[in-house]
Each structure stands twice: as structure tokens, then as C-alpha cells.
Design an enzyme around this catalytic site. Structure first.
Site, PDB file in Angstrom:
ATOM      1  N   ASP A  67       0.814  -1.215   0.000  1.00  0.00           N
ATOM      2  CA  ASP A  67       0.000   0.000   0.000  1.00  0.00           C
ATOM      3  C   ASP A  67       0.851   1.271   0.000  1.00  0.00           C
ATOM      4  OD1 ASP A  67       0.909  -0.551   2.562  1.00  0.00           O
ATOM      5  OD2 ASP A  67      -1.075  -0.908   3.400  1.00  0.00           O
ATOM      6  N   ASP A 136      -8.071  -2.598  13.885  1.00  0.00           N
ATOM      7  CA  ASP A 136      -9.444  -2.807  13.415  1.00  0.00           C
ATOM      8  C   ASP A 136      -9.540  -4.029  12.491  1.00  0.00           C
ATOM      9  OD1 ASP A 136      -8.170  -1.909  11.142  1.00  0.00           O
ATOM     10  OD2 ASP A 136      -9.500  -0.207  10.774  1.00  0.00           O
ATOM     11  N   HIS A 138      -7.610  -4.597   9.768  1.00  0.00           N
ATOM     12  CA  HIS A 138      -7.249  -4.415   8.360  1.00  0.00           C
ATOM     13  C   HIS A 138      -5.961  -5.155   8.005  1.00  0.00           C
ATOM     14  CE1 HIS A 138      -5.014  -0.516   9.617  1.00  0.00           C
ATOM     15  NE2 HIS A 138      -4.093  -1.363   9.237  1.00  0.00           N
ATOM     16  N   GLU A 143      -9.773  -1.944   4.754  1.00  0.00           N
ATOM     17  CA  GLU A 143     -10.444  -1.609   6.010  1.00  0.00           C
ATOM     18  C   GLU A 143     -11.752  -2.400   6.146  1.00  0.00           C
ATOM     19  OE1 GLU A 143      -8.950   0.005   8.187  1.00  0.00           O
ATOM     20  OE2 GLU A 143      -8.130   1.927   7.549  1.00  0.00           O
TER      21      GLU A 143
HETATM   22  C1  F6R Z   1       1.265  -1.461   6.123  1.00  0.00           C
HETATM   23  C2  F6R Z   1       0.047  -2.248   6.212  1.00  0.00           C
HETATM   24  C3  F6R Z   1      -0.804  -2.245   7.425  1.00  0.00           C
HETATM   25  C4  F6R Z   1      -0.031  -2.554   8.701  1.00  0.00           C
HETATM   26  C5  F6R Z   1      -0.952  -2.474   9.913  1.00  0.00           C
HETATM   27  C6  F6R Z   1      -0.213  -2.700  11.202  1.00  0.00           C
HETATM   28  O1  F6R Z   1       1.869  -1.611   4.865  1.00  0.00           O
HETATM   29  O2  F6R Z   1      -0.259  -2.887   5.267  1.00  0.00           O
HETATM   30  O3  F6R Z   1      -1.833  -3.190   7.258  1.00  0.00           O
HETATM   31  O4  F6R Z   1       0.535  -3.821   8.601  1.00  0.00           O
HETATM   32  O5  F6R Z   1      -1.555  -1.215   9.956  1.00  0.00           O
HETATM   33  O6  F6R Z   1       0.661  -1.623  11.399  1.00  0.00           O
HETATM   34  P1  F6R Z   1       1.751  -1.658  12.565  1.00  0.00           P
HETATM   35  O7  F6R Z   1       2.720  -2.709  12.186  1.00  0.00           O
HETATM   36  O8  F6R Z   1       2.372  -0.294  12.534  1.00  0.00           O
HETATM   37  O9  F6R Z   1       1.020  -1.961  13.817  1.00  0.00           O
END
Ligand code: F6R
Length: 241
Positions: A67, A136, A138, A143
């Protein structure tokens, strides 16, 4: 589904790096699906260390990131382009031509999404997809919503994601509200999926994702259906399992 409990973040990172390096050793021209965020930082650090020792060669690897924020230039310190170069790519011998992230600066975002899916197809598909999970539920920036979005698409980030990502920006207002993310089908089509999770704040959502209903209201729940799905978590993240 295979679950491996690590004692702490460093152990989780080392175990994840082991799986990624095994993938690259067995198939040097692997296509790696990569994630940003706090969770994989230790994994990248470990891989860099092993690269510097001469134990892994990334010269034939292709990377496909999950992403990117919309509206941040590649040079912006909070863009995922910047993150990946700073924390991983600049320290290994990956061919810059083989590094791919969605283009969050494109004038035609719809075309950028279609092009990204075509590019993933052209690589032959992702061999190993590394994932983190949002509080959440994702994965990538898919999302919670009424349906699983199959392909690369533009997404409006949820309040919870914006709040959680504020830690990387000077204030909540500066967190981009939209992003491009690969879709659920692309993630599920990866040959192997490796989810890494750490910390108490992920314990509830991890339990729900692994053992609750499979629903687009919790995007990570679909991973239960993947035939080669590995989860590595620290004690805190696994505390509710
Ligand atoms: C980032 C991504 C997100 C993160 C998720 C957890 O490229 O795809 O899905 O993996 O938001 O983020 P952290 O690791 O910062 O808790």
C-alpha cells in the site's frame, strides 16, 4: 494455519526473517509481498544483518508493497516509498527496477490501481506475502467494510487507522485520509502468507481474526481460508488465544 509463539518482538522478528530468507534461498527470484508499519521493522533489520554477513542475496528478488498513502511524494518521510527504502531496500542488493509500490501521486488513481494489478500479474504472482494487522483488523489498507475488495483500489482510512498512524506524523491532521492498497484477492493469491503480530493492543483482534467469523467487517478473518498461512506473534499478541 500454523501458529508460532515467540517470546518477544526480537524473537518474532528473527523467526519471520528466517522464513523470508528460506524463501529467498530456495527460490532466489522470489516475488515478496512486503508491508510497512512498526511490526516488520525488526524483521527487515534482521534480514539486513544477514545480508551484510553474506547469508542472503536479494539480487533476483522482486518486491511488491501492499500500500501507499495518496498525496505524499516518494521523498516524503512518511510515504511508504521512503519507509521501505530507509528501512530495507537501501541496505540490501535488491535491483531498484524490481522494487514496486503503488503510485499514490498518480493523476489518474484508477489507472494506477489497474496498472499495479497488471504488474503483479506480470511478475507471476506473489510467492510470500508478509502482513501486519491493524487494530481494526485491516490487512494492507483493506479496512472493515460491507464486502471484500478483490483488486487494488483507493480506500478511505478509518478513524481508528488514522489515529493509530498519527504516531508517525506531527499531528492527526497531517495523516493522509486516503491510500491505495492491493485487494484481498491479490493477498489471498499469494502462495504463502506470513502474518506477524506483536503487542497487547493486537491480542483481541488477532483472536477474532483467527477464530471468529470470516467477514469483511474484519478483513484479516479471510486469512483463515488460505492453504499456507503462518502466524508468528509475541506472547502479548497471543495472550488471548
Ligand atoms: C502497512 C500495512 C498495514 C499494517 C498495519 C499494522 O503496509 O499494510 O496493514 O501492517 O496497519 O501496522 P503496525 O505494524 O504499525 O502496527
Amino acid at each position: 494455519m500454523r501458529l508460532y509463539k515467540a517470546g518477544n518482538y526480537n524473537e518474532m522478528s528473527r523467526m519471520a526473517a528466517n522464513i523470508i530468507s528460506a524463501q529467498v534461498i530456495i527460490k532466489p527470484a522470489s516475488v515478496l509481498g512486503l508491508a510497512t508499519g512498526g511490526t516488520p521493522l525488526g524483521t527487515y533489520k534482521q534480514l539486513i544483518e544477514w545480508y551484510k554477513k553474506g547469508d542472503i542475496d536479494f539480487s533476483e528478488v522482486t518486491s511488491i508493497n501492499l500500500d501507499e498513502y495518496i498525496g505524499l511524494s516518494n521523498a516524503h518521510r512518511q510515504s511508504y516509498h521512503y519507509f521501505m527504502h530507509e528501512n530495507f531496500f537501501n541496505h540490501i542488493n535488491i535491483n531498484p527496477n524490481n522494487i514496486h509500490l503503488p503510485d499514490g501521486t498518480a493523476n489518474d488513481l484508477e489507472k494506477a490501481c489497474i496498472d499495479y494489478d497488471a504488474l503483479i500479474n506480470d511478475t507471476g504472482g506473489i510467492d510470500l506475502q508478509l502482513l501486519g494487522i491493524g487494530t481494526d483488523g485491516h490487512i494492507g489498507f483493506n479496512e472493515p467494510g460491507p464486502a471484500f475488495e478483490p483488486t487494488t483500489h483507493v480506500v478511505s482510512l478509518t478513524e481508528s487507522t488514522i489515529k493509530s498512524n498519527t504516531r508517525f506524523f506531527s499531528s492527526e491532521e497531517n495523516v493522509p485520509k486516503k491510500a491505495i492498497t492491493v485487494g484481498i484477492r491479490t493477498i489471498m493469491q499469494a502462495k504463502k502468507i506470513l502474518l506477524i503480530v506483536n503487542g497487547n493492543n493486537k491480542a483481541d483482534i488477532l483472536k477474532e481474526a483467527l477464530y471468529g467469523c470470516i467477514t469483511p467487517a474484519l478483513p484479516a478473518s479471510i486469512l483463515q481460508l488460505h492453504p499456507d498461512f503462518t502466524v508468528i506473534g509475541d506472547e502479548e499478541a497471543f495472550s488471548k488465544l
